[in-house]
Design a protein around this motif. Structure first.
Motif, PDB file in Angstrom:
ATOM      1  N   LYS A 105       1.121  -1.044  -0.263  1.00 51.65           N
ATOM      2  CA  LYS A 105       0.162   0.100  -0.188  1.00 51.65           C
ATOM      3  C   LYS A 105       0.919   1.354  -0.194  1.00 51.65           C
ATOM      4  O   LYS A 105       0.582   2.381  -0.695  1.00 51.65           O
ATOM      5  CB  LYS A 105      -1.110   0.180   0.921  1.00 51.65           C
ATOM      6  N   GLU A 146      -5.393   0.831  -2.958  1.00 51.33           N
ATOM      7  CA  GLU A 146      -6.035  -0.216  -3.104  1.00 51.33           C
ATOM      8  C   GLU A 146      -5.881  -1.502  -4.068  1.00 51.33           C
ATOM      9  O   GLU A 146      -5.810  -2.093  -3.867  1.00 51.33           O
ATOM     10  CB  GLU A 146      -7.164   0.368  -1.767  1.00 51.33           C
ATOM     11  N   TYR A 172      -7.710  -4.446  -0.237  1.00 50.84           N
ATOM     12  CA  TYR A 172      -6.480  -4.836  -0.987  1.00 50.84           C
ATOM     13  C   TYR A 172      -5.442  -6.217  -0.372  1.00 50.84           C
ATOM     14  O   TYR A 172      -4.594  -6.955  -1.471  1.00 50.84           O
ATOM     15  CB  TYR A 172      -5.636  -3.570  -1.160  1.00 50.84           C
TER      16      TYR A 172
END
Length: 714
Positions: A430, A445, A544
């Protein structure tokens, strides 16, 4: 790995799961833990408080399972958005697929594999000491006609998966359209982002944007908001908020405690009363700096060559989005505008050069991460082979001879270590995506999700396969003709490791349910802080990291469907547990941070197709190694047919996830034409994309109400 080692791992993980489920059912009933196990319900005022002691609160129960099961999909949609529904549908799709696969695998393929040994007599009494290899396709004799059972199963499961994939893609596509059609007007439906705005002499960017769109979109243009650099301002606001929290904490301390002296080494500590005055003066100075910085930025300084442009209709915004605005393609570049609360404002403070440098740094950092992870994988895989471990660490030789220790080391410890190491990767991915300059949190994400998928598939799966079996096969992809044969040798060799990995994942799911880290953090804060602060942060589900995690088990299920069907019931248990746990978390814990309208589903579809094709390629190699060339040749059309099916789905459904059709947009615009609430909506739309850092703030240092919002917007 032998059967007893697998049973040891199953026993350990089942015991931990039961323990964690029982612990959760007790802890969630305690009023002091509501902010941990039901923060969303607390924020929405739907968490019931018990007024008297009840012995049932100390007894484990399964009522939470029923409450997680009961809500309909429409209720889930209203509560969690379409992204929550899509995440839930991943489990539903997986349960359908692997229910069929498990029936075929356990009752058809597994007996064929086990009874296909070269030996005529099989000693069932010594089954716990047998190797799991007896349950794989490697145990079937070469050129055996029983291999046609595996051939038929490959075609059958491919047909089932493609049928269910098509039905699911169609269902979610229709759900996306109906969700849009029934939704209220949203700012991002009427707005686009325009970047690379050309500079014209002394004219401000605001005037340039307004003049351009008034000239070329006079009937549709409504307003525009030029983006400004606010990174310095955001730093000042953060300092202001932190200082205000300190003052609030000091106010909560009783006056008798404040009057006590807190002198220390070299007088570094002061009385709380002195600190209060010092902090109050510092807060006033910071607020003054914030106002001055806001004035400078609002006066036209620090402008970025980007603007949010709003239109009077959805169709007008769509036209401006898809028609090239300038004869120079590098100017007036348009793209979708995210939801206002989804905008990642720090992106606009990054120049083109900085973004380019950041992307280069991300590539270099990704390579370094891959190298480090491969070293970890090599170490973890060494634990599955006692001979290698004894050679590496001779002083453990006597300990490893103990049956229980060797079973835990080979059956449980490697997969546990891999789980722990893999849990560190999502935040890193991320961070890498945020450095690449995406304009929305949802885009960050989604990018992190794709990175996690690549990391999961290529390194969590392939690195284990290649490192654990034949380390020299890192050149496997250099000669495409040998890929099926080499994978057919490498993948089955790691069947026992991945079976243990799936079993260990049951415990990691219960870790998600118990929110252990959040619970410990809340416990420490309640013990160490004397304040009764009702402010707390409601978490959002990290799609994610969770979507790639779920899809990995689909990959393992498809890959080992023919090779080691013993893995299928364990995967089915994983999806059953995950379905209930994540429904519970979506309804009680997580609050949506954004809604992409189901755009994660194409990622799921593509990954499933990849897993299916990988299974088919390995099948080609397996039948070749088993000296059944006819089956190997007849399986070749299967990957081609699967890819043709995928191409059809891309053309049939994928455009729906990119943009809405003119038919849908115009119909929705016509429905809103006579709605009197639209005028009020347009008034709010004009300021919807104003940077929150430019909004006025007010901190009341004299207020005794510590539960009021930190920032008051005016």
């Amino acid at each position: 790995m032998i059967v007893s080692a697998l049973l040891t791992s199953v026993g350990i993980n089942l015991g931990l799961c039961v323990l964690f489920f029982a612990l959760y059912s007790v802890l969630r009933k305690q009023p002091c833990n509501l902010k941990v196990y039901a923060p969303r319900l607390v924020a929405e005022g739907r968490a019931g408080q018990r007024s008297h002691f009840n012995i049932e609160a100390l007894l484990p129960s399964a009522g939470w399972v029923r409450r997680a099961w009961q809500p309909s999909e429409d209720e889930l949609l209203n509560s969690c958005g379409l992204d929550g529904v899509v995440f839930n549908r991943i489990f539903i799709f997986s349960l359908r697929v692997f229910s069929v696969a498990a029936i075929i695998g356990i009752f058809v393929l597994l007996p064929v594999n086990y009874l296909g040994d070269h030996l005529r007599d099989i000693d069932f009494s010594d089954l716990p000491n047998k190797s799991l290899d007896l349950f794989t396709i490697s145990n079937v004799k070469d050129s055996s006609n029983w291999l046609w059972v595996h051939f038929s199963a490959a075609y059958f499961i491919t047909g089932v998966v493609c049928y269910l994939l098509y039905a699911e893609y169609k269902y979610i596509s229709n759900k996306r359209i109906s969700h849009f059609s029934s939704s209220k007007p949203q700012p991002h439906h009427f707005t686009i982002l325009v970047r690379d705005i050309p500079l014209h002499g002394m004219s401000s960017l605001s005037n340039t944007v307004e003049t351009f769109f008034m000239d070329y979109h006079p009937s549709d243009y409504l307003a525009s908001t030029v983006v400004r650099r606010t990174s310095k301002l955001r730093g000042l606001i953060t300092d202001t908020e932190n200082l205000y929290r300190r003052i609030t904490h000091l106010k909560s301390i009783p006056s008798s405690s404040q009057n006590q002296s807190h002198t220390g080494f070299l007088g570094l500590f002061r009385k709380n009363g002195d600190l209060m005055g010092h902090y109050a003066k510092k807060l006033e100075d910071l607020e003054q700096n914030v106002r001055l910085e806001q004035s400078d930025i609002s006066a036209g300084r620090e402008e970025v060559r980007a603007a949010f442009v709003c239109f009077r209709s959805r169709y007008g915004a769509a036209k401006a989005l898809h028609i090239r605005q300038s004869t120079n393609p590098t100017e007036w570049v348009t793209e979708h505008a995210p939801e206002p609360h989804d905008v990642y404002w720090p992106f606009f403070s990054t120049s083109f050069t900085q973004r380019w440098i950041s992307k280069s740094v991300v590539v270099a950092a990704s390579v370094l991460l891959i190298v480090l992870f491969l070293l970890v994988v090599a170490f973890v895989q060494g634990l599955t082979y006692l001979e290698q471990l004894e050679a590496l660490l001779p002083f453990l030789k006597n300990i490893l001879k103990i049956a229980v220790v060797s079973q835990i080391v080979t059956g449980y410890l490697p997969s546990l270590l891999l789980h722990l190491v893999a849990s560190l990767v999502p935040p890193i991915m991320k961070l890498f995506s945020a450095m690449q300059g995406y304009i929305a949190i949802s885009e960050i994400e989604k990018s992190a999700c794709n990175k996690m998928l690549l990391f999961t598939i290529w390194f969590l799966f392939f690195a284990n396969v290649l490192t654990g079996s034949v380390t020299s096969q890192f050149q496997i992809f250099l000669d495409p003709k040998t890929i099926p044969e080499r994978l057919a040798v490498a993948v089955p060799a790691q069947a026992s490791f991945f079976i243990a990995y799936v079993v260990t994942s049951w415990t990691s799911l219960s870790w998600e349910l118990n929110r252990t880290i959040a619970f410990i953090g809340d416990l420490i804060s309640r013990r160490c802080s004397k304040t009764n602060d009702d402010e707390f942060q409601i978490p959002s589900i990290p799609y994610y990291s969770e979507i790639p995690r779920v899809l990995l088990f689909g990959l393992l299920g498809f890959t080992y469907f023919l090779l080691a069907p013993l893995i299928l019931p364990f995967i089915l248990v994983f999806f059953c547990i995950g379905y209930i746990i994540y429904r519970n978390q979506l309804l009680n814990v997580y609050q949506p941070k954004y809604d992409t309208g189901g755009r994660f589903w194409p990622i799921v579809h593509n990954t499933t197709i990849f897993s299916l094709v990988l299974m088919q390629i390995i099948a080609v190699g397996i039948f070749g190694l088993k000296k059944l060339p006819l089956a190997s040749s007849l399986i070749l059309p299967l990957p081609a047919l699967t890819l043709l099916f995928n191409d059809y789905c891309r053309k049939r459904f994928l455009p729906i996830f990119h943009d809405f059709a003119a038919e849908t947009l115009i119909k929705k615009d016509r429905e809103d034409q006579n709605d009197p609430a639209m005028e009020e909506f347009f008034d709010k739309l004009v300021t919807a994309y104003r940077d929150p850092a430019l909004m006025p703030i007010r901190h009341s240092t004299n207020s005794n109400d510590h539960n009021s919002p930190l920032l008051s917007k005016v």
